[in-house]
Each structure stands twice: as structure tokens, then as C-alpha cells.
Design a protein around this motif. Sequence first.
Motif, PDB file in Angstrom:
ATOM      1  N   ARG A 159      26.182  11.973  -6.322  1.00 28.66           N
ATOM      2  CA  ARG A 159      26.250  12.808  -5.219  1.00 28.66           C
ATOM      3  C   ARG A 159      26.709  14.125  -5.562  1.00 28.66           C
ATOM      4  O   ARG A 159      26.974  14.191  -6.687  1.00 28.66           O
ATOM      5  N   THR A 160      26.535  15.006  -4.688  1.00 29.38           N
ATOM      6  CA  THR A 160      26.778  16.319  -4.733  1.00 29.38           C
ATOM      7  C   THR A 160      28.218  16.543  -5.264  1.00 29.38           C
ATOM      8  O   THR A 160      28.198  17.309  -6.557  1.00 29.38           O
ATOM      9  N   GLU A 161      29.254  15.951  -4.970  1.00 28.86           N
ATOM     10  CA  GLU A 161      30.711  16.370  -5.569  1.00 28.86           C
ATOM     11  C   GLU A 161      30.756  15.331  -6.781  1.00 28.86           C
ATOM     12  O   GLU A 161      31.587  15.947  -7.709  1.00 28.86           O
ATOM     13  N   GLN A 162      30.009  14.514  -6.935  1.00 31.50           N
ATOM     14  CA  GLN A 162      30.017  13.691  -8.337  1.00 31.50           C
ATOM     15  C   GLN A 162      28.811  13.460  -9.031  1.00 31.50           C
ATOM     16  O   GLN A 162      28.345  12.223  -8.926  1.00 31.50           O
ATOM     17  N   PRO A 163      27.990  14.330  -9.568  1.00 29.61           N
ATOM     18  CA  PRO A 163      26.504  14.147  -9.840  1.00 29.61           C
ATOM     19  C   PRO A 163      26.434  13.159 -11.062  1.00 29.61           C
ATOM     20  O   PRO A 163      25.260  12.551 -11.307  1.00 29.61           O
ATOM     21  N   GLY A 164      27.417  12.679 -11.813  1.00 33.30           N
ATOM     22  CA  GLY A 164      27.334  12.050 -12.937  1.00 33.30           C
ATOM     23  C   GLY A 164      27.809  10.556 -12.559  1.00 33.30           C
ATOM     24  O   GLY A 164      27.601   9.563 -13.184  1.00 33.30           O
ATOM     25  N   SER A 165      28.189  10.207 -11.477  1.00 30.27           N
ATOM     26  CA  SER A 165      28.865   9.046 -10.937  1.00 30.27           C
ATOM     27  C   SER A 165      27.416   8.003 -10.718  1.00 30.27           C
ATOM     28  O   SER A 165      26.863   8.207  -9.897  1.00 30.27           O
ATOM     29  N   GLY A 166      27.757   7.105 -11.656  1.00 32.45           N
ATOM     30  CA  GLY A 166      26.639   5.982 -11.645  1.00 32.45           C
ATOM     31  C   GLY A 166      25.279   6.385 -12.006  1.00 32.45           C
ATOM     32  O   GLY A 166      24.217   6.118 -11.607  1.00 32.45           O
TER      33      GLY A 166
END
Length: 158
Positions: A21-28
Motif C-alpha cells: 500500500r502507499t504508506e508501506q509499499p514493501g508490506s507483503g
Amino acid sequence: MIVSAPDTSLSILVVTAMYPRTEQPGSGAFVMHQVRCLRSLGHQVHVVHVRGYRSRWNYLWGALSVLRATLRTRYDLVHVHYGLTGVCALIRWRTPMVVTLHGSDVLQGLFQPLVSRMVSRIASATIVVSPDIATRFPGIVIPCAVHLETCNPLVPPS
């Protein structure tokens, strides 16, 4: 390794609490990569992203989303990432479930491993991403892959 497209395509619903997602592009990112690879092989893949990081109530909304999706579409498989997210897929409609356990859901704390064990017993199959996890949770060991052709830390991106 080159994988060719299958003769028949599958319809897959992926359920995950980790997705970029925008605030955490590396998540998952590994889940997104798997989704993209499956789509490139001709499979129809839909994603239910359970935003449990915002509120635990979102697991309830995730369960309703999974039920609604499996009532509307005849999926061949529901693939759940993380044991806690598997709770969302318990009320799916007439679809086999596979759960992938990634580590934090089985190796940390008390609550998540208990939930992960319950979900893995209900699932049609359990995948674990390391032999260490397999010593605690029976499952097929399939490590998360990194394609060095596209993600090589020694070569700067062009």
C-alpha cells in the motif's frame, strides 16, 4: 527455471493481511509477486486485503468479504497467507482452502500459533516457508522465492 502456462486456468481468491500500500509499499510484496506470477500464467486471481493493522474488526469485514466473493464466484481455491488471516476464510462457500504460514504467525506469542494451528487443521493443505516452521507445524515446505534476474541487490536498478 521457466514455467509454462497451464492447459487450464484456475480461479483463485488470495486472502492476506499483508499487501503493498502507499504508506508501506514493501508490506507483503511477496504475496503481490505471487499474484502477478499466477496472473501471468493465465490464472484468474482476486485479492481480499484484510487491513488488520488498522483494526482487529477488519478481520470480521474480511470474513464477510471472503464469504461474499465465494458466493458470487466459483473459485477453485482460496489461498490464505498467515494463520490469523485464515480465520477470514473459515466461512468461505464451497471452496477448498490452502494456508501459507510465514513464521511470525506460528513462532511468536501464544495466540497466533494457536489460531494458526486451528486454521491449518481445517485447511485442505498447509504450506510453510521454512524447514524450521515445518518442525513445529506439519506442512509442505515451499520457500518464498526471490527472482535474482529482476531483484538482484548487487545490480542497481536501471
